[in-house]
Write a protein that holds these residues in place. Structure first.
Motif, PDB file in Angstrom:
ATOM      1  N   ALA A 181      52.359  35.911  50.280  1.00  0.00           N
ATOM      2  CA  ALA A 181      52.238  35.749  49.611  1.00  0.00           C
ATOM      3  C   ALA A 181      52.529  34.668  48.555  1.00  0.00           C
ATOM      4  CB  ALA A 181      52.431  37.144  49.148  1.00  0.00           C
ATOM      5  N   GLU A 182      54.280  34.093  49.124  1.00  0.00           N
ATOM      6  CA  GLU A 182      54.765  33.660  48.790  1.00  0.00           C
ATOM      7  C   GLU A 182      54.569  31.724  49.004  1.00  0.00           C
ATOM      8  OE1 GLU A 182      56.691  34.070  46.451  1.00  0.00           O
ATOM      9  OE2 GLU A 182      56.783  35.930  46.204  1.00  0.00           O
ATOM     10  N   LYS A 183      53.286  32.235  50.395  1.00  0.00           N
ATOM     11  CA  LYS A 183      53.232  30.421  51.026  1.00  0.00           C
ATOM     12  C   LYS A 183      53.141  29.155  49.637  1.00  0.00           C
ATOM     13  CE  LYS A 183      51.022  28.802  55.111  1.00  0.00           C
ATOM     14  NZ  LYS A 183      49.788  29.025  55.803  1.00  0.00           N
ATOM     15  N   SER A 184      52.549  30.088  48.791  1.00  0.00           N
ATOM     16  CA  SER A 184      51.718  28.878  47.866  1.00  0.00           C
ATOM     17  C   SER A 184      53.283  27.866  47.411  1.00  0.00           C
ATOM     18  CB  SER A 184      51.449  29.698  46.543  1.00  0.00           C
ATOM     19  OG  SER A 184      51.508  30.381  46.222  1.00  0.00           O
ATOM     20  N   LYS A 185      54.351  28.867  47.086  1.00  0.00           N
ATOM     21  CA  LYS A 185      55.999  28.256  46.512  1.00  0.00           C
ATOM     22  C   LYS A 185      56.372  27.381  47.896  1.00  0.00           C
ATOM     23  CE  LYS A 185      56.246  32.567  43.753  1.00  0.00           C
ATOM     24  NZ  LYS A 185      56.945  33.314  43.386  1.00  0.00           N
TER      25      LYS A 185
END
Length: 152
Positions: free
Chosen positions: A23-27
């Motif tokens: 879920a943190e891939k966008s960061k």
């Protein structure tokens, strides 16, 4: 975000591995920019007033051996002194963009504008501050490998 550091002897020396939840891939881009933005500072001596000052390692074009010290050339054209021998500077550098090209010089490959073959199996390297150096035959293989690996 909580940060946990772990040691892993199987990881290469100049590599950092960041593990996140999917879920943190966008960061990831912001995390990489933050890590890269944490600039290494170098304490050098300003020769005109003999005072210590801090410069950014990324601004260094070349380290040149000066007896028991090093001359540090930065992209703005200024020169500073560093109270270290070149071999210790080489050992301490953990930036992949610095490569030793002869017994007296370490250059920052980020500032290479051109290079060409010369007499006696050497390579002439031109840097963006209009300086040029020669890669000795002994260091050619190391130069070619490092420059092509990290020239992006």
């Amino acid at each position: 975000m909580k940060v946990i550091f772990e040691e892993d002897t199987t990881v290469e020396k100049r590599l950092a591995k960041v593990i996140t939840h999917p879920a943190e891939k966008s960061k990831w881009d912001r995390i990489q920019q933050a890590i890269c933005a944490s600039e290494t500072q170098l304490t050098v001596i300003h020769a005109k007033n003999n005072r210590n000052m801090q410069i950014q390692l990324s601004s260094v074009v070349a380290f040149e051996s000066e007896d028991r010290m090093c001359c540090v050339r930065v992209i703005s054209g200024e020169r500073y002194l560093l109270h270290k021998r070149l071999k210790f500077v080489e050992e301490d550098l953990d930036d992949v963009h610095f490569v030793k090209i002869n017994n007296q010089t370490i250059i920052n490959t980020r500032y290479i504008t051109a290079f060409s073959a010369t007499d006696h199996a050497r390579i002439k390297v031109d840097l963006s501050d209009r300086s040029s150096y020669f890669v000795s035959r002994f260091y050619i293989k190391n130069f070619r490998g490092n420059y092509h690996d990290y020239s992006t």
